[in-house]
Design a protein around this motif. Structure first.
Motif, PDB file in Angstrom:
ATOM      1  N   LEU A   3      19.133  26.850   5.727  1.00 36.16           N
ATOM      2  CA  LEU A   3      18.679  25.950   6.783  1.00 36.16           C
ATOM      3  C   LEU A   3      17.529  25.112   6.234  1.00 36.16           C
ATOM      4  O   LEU A   3      16.547  25.649   5.725  1.00 36.16           O
ATOM      5  N   TYR A  18      25.767  20.187   6.477  1.00 38.76           N
ATOM      6  CA  TYR A  18      25.995  19.760   7.858  1.00 38.76           C
ATOM      7  C   TYR A  18      24.679  19.209   8.400  1.00 38.76           C
ATOM      8  O   TYR A  18      23.691  19.932   8.539  1.00 38.76           O
ATOM      9  N   VAL A  20      22.278  17.684  11.222  1.00 38.06           N
ATOM     10  CA  VAL A  20      22.116  17.730  12.677  1.00 38.06           C
ATOM     11  C   VAL A  20      20.849  16.980  13.067  1.00 38.06           C
ATOM     12  O   VAL A  20      19.739  17.371  12.684  1.00 38.06           O
ATOM     13  N   LEU A  87      26.584  25.781  14.385  1.00 33.75           N
ATOM     14  CA  LEU A  87      26.045  25.927  13.031  1.00 33.75           C
ATOM     15  C   LEU A  87      26.697  27.058  12.252  1.00 33.75           C
ATOM     16  O   LEU A  87      26.726  27.018  11.020  1.00 33.75           O
ATOM     17  N   ARG A  88      27.199  28.048  12.960  1.00 30.49           N
ATOM     18  CA  ARG A  88      27.817  29.191  12.276  1.00 30.49           C
ATOM     19  C   ARG A  88      28.988  28.695  11.421  1.00 30.49           C
ATOM     20  O   ARG A  88      29.755  27.844  11.827  1.00 30.49           O
ATOM     21  N   HIS A  90      28.697  27.100   8.594  1.00 26.30           N
ATOM     22  CA  HIS A  90      28.252  26.047   7.676  1.00 26.30           C
ATOM     23  C   HIS A  90      27.262  26.669   6.702  1.00 26.30           C
ATOM     24  O   HIS A  90      26.218  27.170   7.115  1.00 26.30           O
ATOM     25  N   VAL A  93      22.813  23.731   6.342  1.00 28.04           N
ATOM     26  CA  VAL A  93      22.556  22.911   7.531  1.00 28.04           C
ATOM     27  C   VAL A  93      21.202  22.242   7.341  1.00 28.04           C
ATOM     28  O   VAL A  93      20.215  22.902   6.986  1.00 28.04           O
ATOM     29  N   GLU A 111      13.573  25.153  13.636  1.00 29.64           N
ATOM     30  CA  GLU A 111      14.073  25.871  12.462  1.00 29.64           C
ATOM     31  C   GLU A 111      13.730  27.357  12.570  1.00 29.64           C
ATOM     32  O   GLU A 111      14.581  28.217  12.316  1.00 29.64           O
TER      33      GLU A 111
END
Length: 119
Positions: A3, A18, A20, A87-88, A90, A93, A111
């Motif tokens: 993340l 990914y 966001v 989000l799961r 990926h 992120v 976060e």
């Protein structure tokens, strides 16, 4: 999951995974193509009232962060759960945000909340 956080004004990279957008408003002057956003999670962004608190002169980060965490637990709880589900799966992120301060902003708080929910 890896993340990360990145400003919307920084160039998108394939390493971002990914992407966001976690702001309620679209970043001024950034085209949709340049932003390369996969998901706009504006419902987990701070409310308009909280956004004004963040940008007020002399604003206290810890107080604002506590207010934002409370918002995420209450009125944004459903949107946060939806984001966690999205989000799961990926491996990487990147939370994209617009503000200048890279260490004292809502994306830092989000976060931390996401890390606790995704671990």
């Amino acid at each position: 999951m890896d993340l990360r956080r990145k400003r919307a004004y920084d160039s998108a990279s394939s390493d971002d995974g990914y992407r966001v957008l976690v702001d309620r408003l679209w970043p001024r002057g950034v085209s949709k193509q340049r932003a390369a956003i996969d998901l706009w999670a504006k419902d987990v962004a701070p409310s308009t009232e909280l956004r004004h608190e963040w940008h007020a002169p002399g604003a206290d980060f810890e107080t604002n962060a506590a207010h934002y965490r409370a918002q995420l637990e209450t009125e944004s709880a459903e949107a946060l759960a939806t984001l966690v589900d999205a989000l799961r799966g990926h491996p990487v992120v990147t939370l994209v945000y617009a503000v200048n301060d890279t260490e004292h902003n809502h994306a830092v708080v989000l976060e931390g909340v996401l890390r606790s929910l995704l671990d």
